[in-house]
Enzyme design. Structure first.
Site, short mmCIF file in Angstrom:
data_model
loop_
_atom_site.label_atom_id
_atom_site.label_comp_id
_atom_site.label_asym_id
_atom_site.label_seq_id
_atom_site.Cartn_x
_atom_site.Cartn_y
_atom_site.Cartn_z
N GLY A 43 -22.53 -12.60 -1.41
CA GLY A 43 -22.04 -12.88 -0.05
C GLY A 43 -23.04 -12.64 1.07
O GLY A 43 -22.91 -13.21 2.15
N ASP A 101 -14.78 -3.99 3.60
CA ASP A 101 -13.33 -4.24 3.59
C ASP A 101 -12.67 -2.95 3.09
O ASP A 101 -12.60 -1.96 3.83
CB ASP A 101 -13.08 -5.45 2.69
CG ASP A 101 -11.64 -5.89 2.63
OD1 ASP A 101 -10.84 -5.40 3.44
OD2 ASP A 101 -11.29 -6.71 1.76
N LYS A 129 -14.02 -4.88 8.54
CA LYS A 129 -12.59 -5.15 8.77
C LYS A 129 -11.89 -3.92 9.32
O LYS A 129 -12.10 -2.81 8.83
CB LYS A 129 -11.90 -5.57 7.47
CG LYS A 129 -12.05 -7.03 7.19
CD LYS A 129 -11.08 -7.49 6.12
CE LYS A 129 -11.51 -8.85 5.64
NZ LYS A 129 -10.74 -9.30 4.48
N PHE A 150 -8.63 -12.92 6.05
CA PHE A 150 -9.61 -13.39 5.08
C PHE A 150 -10.53 -14.43 5.71
O PHE A 150 -10.08 -15.47 6.15
CB PHE A 150 -8.92 -13.96 3.83
CG PHE A 150 -9.89 -14.20 2.72
CD1 PHE A 150 -10.33 -13.16 1.93
CD2 PHE A 150 -10.39 -15.47 2.50
CE1 PHE A 150 -11.27 -13.36 0.94
CE2 PHE A 150 -11.33 -15.69 1.49
CZ PHE A 150 -11.77 -14.63 0.71
N VAL A 151 -11.81 -14.10 5.74
CA VAL A 151 -12.77 -14.97 6.43
C VAL A 151 -13.75 -15.62 5.44
O VAL A 151 -14.01 -15.08 4.36
CB VAL A 151 -13.58 -14.19 7.50
CG1 VAL A 151 -12.66 -13.70 8.60
CG2 VAL A 151 -14.33 -13.02 6.88
N ARG A 163 -19.49 -21.12 1.34
CA ARG A 163 -20.64 -20.25 1.65
C ARG A 163 -21.61 -20.92 2.61
O ARG A 163 -22.30 -20.27 3.38
CB ARG A 163 -21.40 -19.89 0.36
CG ARG A 163 -20.64 -18.96 -0.58
CD ARG A 163 -21.60 -18.35 -1.59
NE ARG A 163 -20.94 -17.76 -2.74
CZ ARG A 163 -20.46 -16.52 -2.79
NH1 ARG A 163 -20.52 -15.75 -1.73
NH2 ARG A 163 -19.87 -16.06 -3.89
#
Ligand code: 5GP
Ligand code: MG
Length: 195
Positions: A43, A101, A129, A150-151, A163
């Site tokens: 990510g 998160d 978050k 949720f991003v 992505r």
């Protein structure tokens, strides 16, 4: 892809100006140290590329491939997908990840890296978050604080999609639901295929 978002949170220009600020801070903090960046993949790869090109001091980069998510929920089980760990003994380490998160990933990464006895270890994330952490871990550098939604985009995925979106947005509930339904109906690996 844009149609799948319920709203855009940060356009590319907003992200890049925030990265200018973060990189100034990091450059200053590590100006007289030998910096080793350890990036948590997948990510963080877009964040990593844009941030590191703004840090004009010598540094090393290592990557860790780690996963704890299935669909849009953290499983809490963190898996390290590589055979060897980076050589960081005695080095000043900055761990970079896309998002903090529940804290499972960064907690596990920090504990694992601390065993390798770095001279120091800090954590930088693009997003944090706003929710209670399940594991005790905090970030030293934070791009943006966001709500508990949720991003996707700018490196962050949902089932490996989105992505490459150049911005960050909230994925619509409907798209999440469709994705989760598709996952449920997918045959388990190795299951016999219907003729
Ligand atoms: P944690 O281990 O802190 O619960 O979750 C961190 C990891 O889960 C992140 O590195 C990221 O890969 C993934 N993650 C957490 N929240 C989100 C989110 O809102 N969107 C996406 N795409 N991934 C997330
Ligand atoms: Mg991650």
């Amino acid at each position: 892809m844009l149609a799948d978002l319920s709203r855009v949170l940060f356009h590319e220009s907003t992200i890049l100006s925030r990265l200018d600020e973060m990189s100034h801070q990091i450059t200053w903090d590590y100006r007289d140290k030998e910096l080793t960046v350890v990036a948590v993949l997948n990510g963080s790869f877009v964040f990593l590329g844009d941030l590191l090109r703004r840090i004009p001091i010598p540094l090393h980069v290592d990557c860790l491939s780690v996963s704890s998510y299935s669909g849009h929920r953290s499983t809490g089980v963190v898996t390290f997908d590589q055979t060897s760990m980076p050589e960081i003994a005695g080095r000043h380490v900055l761990v970079l990840d896309d998002i903090l998160d529940g804290g499972f990933t960064l907690h596990a990464v920090r504990e694992r890296l601390l065993q390798l006895q770095p001279a120091s270890l800090k954590i930088g994330v693009l997003l944090r978050k706003n929710r209670p952490r399940e594991m005790p871990v905090e970030a030293d550098y934070v791009g943006f604080d966001i709500a508990d939604e949720f991003v996707v985009g700018y490196g962050l995925d949902f089932m490996e999609h989105y992505r490459n979106l150049p911005l960050i947005g909230v994925l619509s509930e409907e798209v999440i639901q469709q994705g989760m339904d598709a996952l449920k109906n997918k045959p388990a690996p190795g299951a016999p295929v219907a003729p």
